[in-house]
Design a protein around this motif. Structure first.
Motif, PDB file in Angstrom:
ATOM      1  N   PRO A 108       0.881  -1.577   0.201  1.00 19.65           N
ATOM      2  CA  PRO A 108      -0.380  -0.051   0.135  1.00 19.65           C
ATOM      3  C   PRO A 108       0.889   1.527  -0.230  1.00 19.65           C
ATOM      4  CG  PRO A 108      -1.261  -1.400   1.645  1.00 19.65           C
ATOM      5  CD  PRO A 108       0.236  -2.471   1.091  1.00 19.65           C
ATOM      6  N   ALA A 109       2.327   1.498   0.661  1.00 19.19           N
ATOM      7  CA  ALA A 109       2.752   2.155   0.881  1.00 19.19           C
ATOM      8  C   ALA A 109       3.540   2.952  -0.736  1.00 19.19           C
ATOM      9  CB  ALA A 109       3.390   2.628   1.863  1.00 19.19           C
ATOM     10  N   LEU A 110       3.816   1.942  -1.423  1.00 17.50           N
ATOM     11  CA  LEU A 110       4.178   2.140  -2.968  1.00 17.50           C
ATOM     12  C   LEU A 110       2.518   2.590  -3.748  1.00 17.50           C
ATOM     13  CD1 LEU A 110       6.601   0.463  -1.762  1.00 17.50           C
ATOM     14  CD2 LEU A 110       6.783  -0.238  -4.121  1.00 17.50           C
ATOM     15  N   GLN A 111       1.328   1.817  -3.723  1.00 19.15           N
ATOM     16  CA  GLN A 111       0.513   2.068  -4.086  1.00 19.15           C
ATOM     17  C   GLN A 111       0.018   3.689  -4.092  1.00 19.15           C
ATOM     18  OE1 GLN A 111      -2.553  -0.248  -3.359  1.00 19.15           O
ATOM     19  NE2 GLN A 111      -1.418  -1.946  -3.090  1.00 19.15           N
ATOM     20  N   VAL A 112       0.511   4.324  -2.813  1.00 25.44           N
ATOM     21  CA  VAL A 112      -0.776   5.306  -2.710  1.00 25.44           C
ATOM     22  C   VAL A 112       0.316   6.663  -3.546  1.00 25.44           C
ATOM     23  CG1 VAL A 112      -1.107   5.188  -0.612  1.00 25.44           C
ATOM     24  CG2 VAL A 112       1.271   6.524  -0.650  1.00 25.44           C
ATOM     25  N   THR A 113       1.732   6.266  -3.288  1.00 30.70           N
ATOM     26  CA  THR A 113       3.154   6.642  -3.954  1.00 30.70           C
ATOM     27  C   THR A 113       2.738   6.707  -6.170  1.00 30.70           C
ATOM     28  OG1 THR A 113       5.101   7.137  -1.916  1.00 30.70           O
ATOM     29  CG2 THR A 113       5.411   7.651  -3.689  1.00 30.70           C
ATOM     30  N   LEU A 114       2.690   5.639  -6.121  1.00 29.81           N
ATOM     31  CA  LEU A 114       1.817   5.854  -7.706  1.00 29.81           C
ATOM     32  C   LEU A 114       1.247   7.194  -7.751  1.00 29.81           C
ATOM     33  CD1 LEU A 114       1.915   1.949  -8.642  1.00 29.81           C
ATOM     34  CD2 LEU A 114       3.574   4.088  -9.150  1.00 29.81           C
ATOM     35  N   GLY A 115       0.250   7.301  -7.097  1.00 28.66           N
ATOM     36  CA  GLY A 115      -0.881   8.389  -7.154  1.00 28.66           C
ATOM     37  C   GLY A 115      -0.097  10.132  -8.028  1.00 28.66           C
ATOM     38  N   ASP A 116       1.383  10.383  -6.625  1.00 33.37           N
ATOM     39  CA  ASP A 116       2.515  11.268  -6.923  1.00 33.37           C
ATOM     40  C   ASP A 116       2.997  11.027  -7.966  1.00 33.37           C
ATOM     41  OD1 ASP A 116       1.608  12.897  -4.766  1.00 33.37           O
ATOM     42  OD2 ASP A 116       3.225  11.477  -4.043  1.00 33.37           O
ATOM     43  N   LEU A 117       2.823  10.014  -9.057  1.00 39.70           N
ATOM     44  CA  LEU A 117       4.356   9.408 -10.056  1.00 39.70           C
ATOM     45  C   LEU A 117       3.623  10.004 -10.889  1.00 39.70           C
ATOM     46  CD1 LEU A 117       5.974   8.563 -11.872  1.00 39.70           C
ATOM     47  CD2 LEU A 117       5.063   6.211 -12.021  1.00 39.70           C
ATOM     48  N   PHE A 118       1.595   9.760 -11.108  1.00 39.23           N
ATOM     49  CA  PHE A 118       0.882   9.948 -12.463  1.00 39.23           C
ATOM     50  C   PHE A 118       1.135  11.478 -12.331  1.00 39.23           C
ATOM     51  CE2 PHE A 118      -0.286   5.319 -11.477  1.00 39.23           C
ATOM     52  CZ  PHE A 118       0.418   4.822 -12.579  1.00 39.23           C
ATOM     53  N   ILE A 119       0.194  12.419 -11.083  1.00 37.63           N
ATOM     54  CA  ILE A 119       0.328  13.374 -10.328  1.00 37.63           C
ATOM     55  C   ILE A 119       1.876  14.186 -11.423  1.00 37.63           C
ATOM     56  CG2 ILE A 119      -0.482  15.551  -9.011  1.00 37.63           C
ATOM     57  CD1 ILE A 119      -1.572  13.496  -7.642  1.00 37.63           C
ATOM     58  N   SER A 120       2.876  13.820 -11.472  1.00 37.68           N
ATOM     59  CA  SER A 120       4.239  14.467 -11.806  1.00 37.68           C
ATOM     60  C   SER A 120       3.847  14.454 -13.407  1.00 37.68           C
ATOM     61  CB  SER A 120       5.218  13.745 -11.129  1.00 37.68           C
ATOM     62  OG  SER A 120       5.257  12.623 -11.572  1.00 37.68           O
ATOM     63  N   GLN A 121       3.555  13.313 -13.717  1.00 36.36           N
ATOM     64  CA  GLN A 121       3.718  13.962 -15.224  1.00 36.36           C
ATOM     65  C   GLN A 121       2.881  14.359 -15.686  1.00 36.36           C
ATOM     66  OE1 GLN A 121       6.547  12.212 -16.063  1.00 36.36           O
ATOM     67  NE2 GLN A 121       6.855  12.426 -14.211  1.00 36.36           N
ATOM     68  N   ILE A 122       1.587  14.657 -15.026  1.00 38.41           N
ATOM     69  CA  ILE A 122       0.363  15.546 -15.941  1.00 38.41           C
ATOM     70  C   ILE A 122       0.969  16.351 -15.926  1.00 38.41           C
ATOM     71  CG2 ILE A 122      -1.851  16.086 -14.821  1.00 38.41           C
ATOM     72  CD1 ILE A 122      -2.829  13.160 -14.423  1.00 38.41           C
ATOM     73  N   GLN A 123       1.540  16.965 -14.241  1.00 40.96           N
ATOM     74  CA  GLN A 123       2.318  18.409 -14.527  1.00 40.96           C
ATOM     75  C   GLN A 123       3.146  18.806 -15.536  1.00 40.96           C
ATOM     76  OE1 GLN A 123      -0.306  20.029 -13.382  1.00 40.96           O
ATOM     77  NE2 GLN A 123      -0.662  19.943 -11.339  1.00 40.96           N
ATOM     78  N   GLU A 124       3.923  18.257 -15.503  1.00 45.25           N
ATOM     79  CA  GLU A 124       5.303  18.044 -16.543  1.00 45.25           C
ATOM     80  C   GLU A 124       5.394  17.940 -17.916  1.00 45.25           C
ATOM     81  OE1 GLU A 124       9.204  15.922 -14.870  1.00 45.25           O
ATOM     82  OE2 GLU A 124       8.990  16.167 -12.881  1.00 45.25           O
ATOM     83  N   LYS A 125       4.457  17.021 -17.891  1.00 44.26           N
ATOM     84  CA  LYS A 125       4.077  16.621 -19.707  1.00 44.26           C
ATOM     85  C   LYS A 125       2.889  16.969 -20.148  1.00 44.26           C
ATOM     86  CE  LYS A 125       6.547  13.083 -19.113  1.00 44.26           C
ATOM     87  NZ  LYS A 125       7.296  11.647 -19.564  1.00 44.26           N
ATOM     88  N   GLY A 126       1.848  16.875 -19.723  1.00 37.92           N
ATOM     89  CA  GLY A 126       0.540  17.199 -19.733  1.00 37.92           C
ATOM     90  C   GLY A 126      -0.182  16.059 -20.614  1.00 37.92           C
ATOM     91  N   LEU A 127       0.647  14.428 -19.737  1.00 36.15           N
ATOM     92  CA  LEU A 127       0.192  13.516 -20.032  1.00 36.15           C
ATOM     93  C   LEU A 127      -1.129  12.861 -19.786  1.00 36.15           C
ATOM     94  CD1 LEU A 127       3.242  10.721 -19.334  1.00 36.15           C
ATOM     95  CD2 LEU A 127       1.890  11.472 -21.730  1.00 36.15           C
ATOM     96  N   CYS A 128      -1.915  11.905 -20.344  1.00 34.64           N
ATOM     97  CA  CYS A 128      -3.673  12.023 -19.812  1.00 34.64           C
ATOM     98  C   CYS A 128      -2.897  10.751 -20.092  1.00 34.64           C
ATOM     99  CB  CYS A 128      -3.968  12.602 -21.137  1.00 34.64           C
ATOM    100  SG  CYS A 128      -5.557  11.203 -20.510  1.00 34.64           S
ATOM    101  N   PHE A 129      -3.918  10.376 -17.792  1.00 35.85           N
ATOM    102  CA  PHE A 129      -3.394   8.908 -17.542  1.00 35.85           C
ATOM    103  C   PHE A 129      -4.633   7.560 -17.650  1.00 35.85           C
ATOM    104  CE2 PHE A 129       0.986  10.154 -15.942  1.00 35.85           C
ATOM    105  CZ  PHE A 129       1.533   9.623 -16.567  1.00 35.85           C
ATOM    106  N   LEU A 130      -5.174   7.535 -18.230  1.00 38.10           N
ATOM    107  CA  LEU A 130      -6.598   5.722 -18.228  1.00 38.10           C
ATOM    108  C   LEU A 130      -5.647   5.134 -17.490  1.00 38.10           C
ATOM    109  CD1 LEU A 130      -9.413   6.095 -19.159  1.00 38.10           C
ATOM    110  CD2 LEU A 130      -8.692   4.979 -21.160  1.00 38.10           C
TER     111      LEU A 130
END
Length: 251
Positions: free
Chosen positions: A151-173
Motif C-alpha cells: 500500500p505504501a507504494l500504491q499511494v506514491t504511484l499517485g504522485d508519479l502520475f500527478i508529476s507527469q500530468i504537470q510536467e508533460k501534460g500526459l493523460c492517464f487512463l
C-alpha cells in the motif's frame, strides 16, 4: 481526428510478464510489446543513462521500494578464437558487440541481483514507472498499476502520475481497485486547494481528475461519474464495494 488521436494511445496490461533471466532486448522499442510490459525493459536497456537514473530515483527515493536499479555494459569473447601463440584479446574485444544487463540492488544488504530474483511486485511496478516516465504527449492506459505492491507504494504511484500530468501534460487512463491510490490523489487535491503542497509537481486540481465507476446492470454496463470537490471530497456516493465497505469494517 479520432483515429489519429487513438494512435497516440499507449497501453500497459493488467499482468506484466516477468522478464526472463539474461533477457535479450528487442532491437526496437515497439508498441506491440507494451501490453505485456516487455517494452519497458527494452527502454531500460536502450534508453540513455539519464532515463535509467530517473527510474531509479522513483523506485528507490520516491516509492521507497527497497531497490535501486542499475544498468551495466559488457562484452563476451569467444576464448576458442584466441590463439595461444598470438593472444589477440584486444582484437576480439574490439570486434565483440556491447551488451547490457540490468541489476537490482537490495538497499538492506547491498546485494546485486537480476530482475527475476526479486518479488513479483517489483517486476509488476517497474513497467508502470517506465511507461509513466517514458511517454511524452499521449494517453497512457494502465490496468491495475497497483498489482502485487505494498500500500505504501500504491499511494506514491499517485504522485508519479500527478508529476507527469504537470510536467508533460500526459493523460492517464487508469483502471484500478486501489483505495490507497485514490486517497493519495484526493489528498493532493485538498493540499493544492489549501496551498499546502510540499512538492510542486504534486499539485492537482479537481478539473484534472475524472472518476468513473463501471458495473454490470440488467441492460448492460452502467458508467457512473464520481465527482470530487476542491476539498478532495466526493460529491457523489460510491456504489457498493469501495469506501463504504471500509467504513463498515472501521465503525
Amino acid at each position: 481526428i479520432l483515429k489519429n488521436e487513438l494512435k497516440k494511445l499507449s497501453y500497459l496490461g493488467p499482468i506484466r510478464n516477468r522478464v526472463p533471466r539474461n533477457y535479450v532486448p528487442n532491437r526496437y522499442i515497439e508498441k506491440r510489446n507494451w501490453p505485456d510490459g516487455l517494452a519497458a525493459w527494452d527502454v531500460l536497456h536502450k534508453g540513455d543513462e539519464e532515463f535509467v537514473e530517473l527510474v531509479d530515483l522513483w523506485m528507490a527515493d520516491r516509492l521507497k521500494s527497497g531497490y535501486h536499479i542499475t544498468r551495466k555494459s559488457y562484452k563476451e569473447i569467444d576464448v576458442s578464437k584466441i590463439s595461444s601463440k598470438n593472444k589477440n584479446i584486444a582484437d576480439q574485444y574490439n570486434l565483440a558487440p556491447t551488451k547490457t544487463r540490468l541489476f537490482l540492488i537490495d538497499e538492506k544488504n547491498n546485494v546485486e541481483v537480476q530482475p527475476p530474483d526479486v518479488g513479483v511486485g517489483i517486476s509488476q511496478v517497474i513497467p508502470v514507472i517506465v511507461s509513466a516516465l517514458y511517454f511524452k504527449d499521449s494517453i497512457v492506459a494502465i490496468e491495475q498499476p497497483e498489482l502485487h505492491i505494498h500500500p505504501a507504494l500504491q499511494v506514491t504511484l499517485g504522485d508519479l502520475f500527478i508529476s507527469q500530468i504537470q510536467e508533460k501534460g500526459l493523460c492517464f487512463l487508469l483502471e484500478t481497485h486501489s483505495e490507497h491510490l485514490m486517497l493519495r490523489v484526493l489528498r493532493r487535491i485538498r493540499e493544492t486547494s489549501e496551498g499546502n503542497s510540499e512538492i510542486g509537481d504534486s499539485k492537482l486540481n479537481p478539473d484534472q481528475l475524472a472518476i468513473y465507476y463501471v458495473e454490470p446492470g440488467k441492460g448492460g454496463l452502467t458508467i457512473s461519474q464520481i465527482r470530487v470537490d476542491q476539498d478532495g471530497e466526493f460529491l457523489d456516493r460510491w456504489p457498493k464495494g469501495f469506501f463504504e465497505e471500509r467504513a463498515k469494517e472501521l465503525f
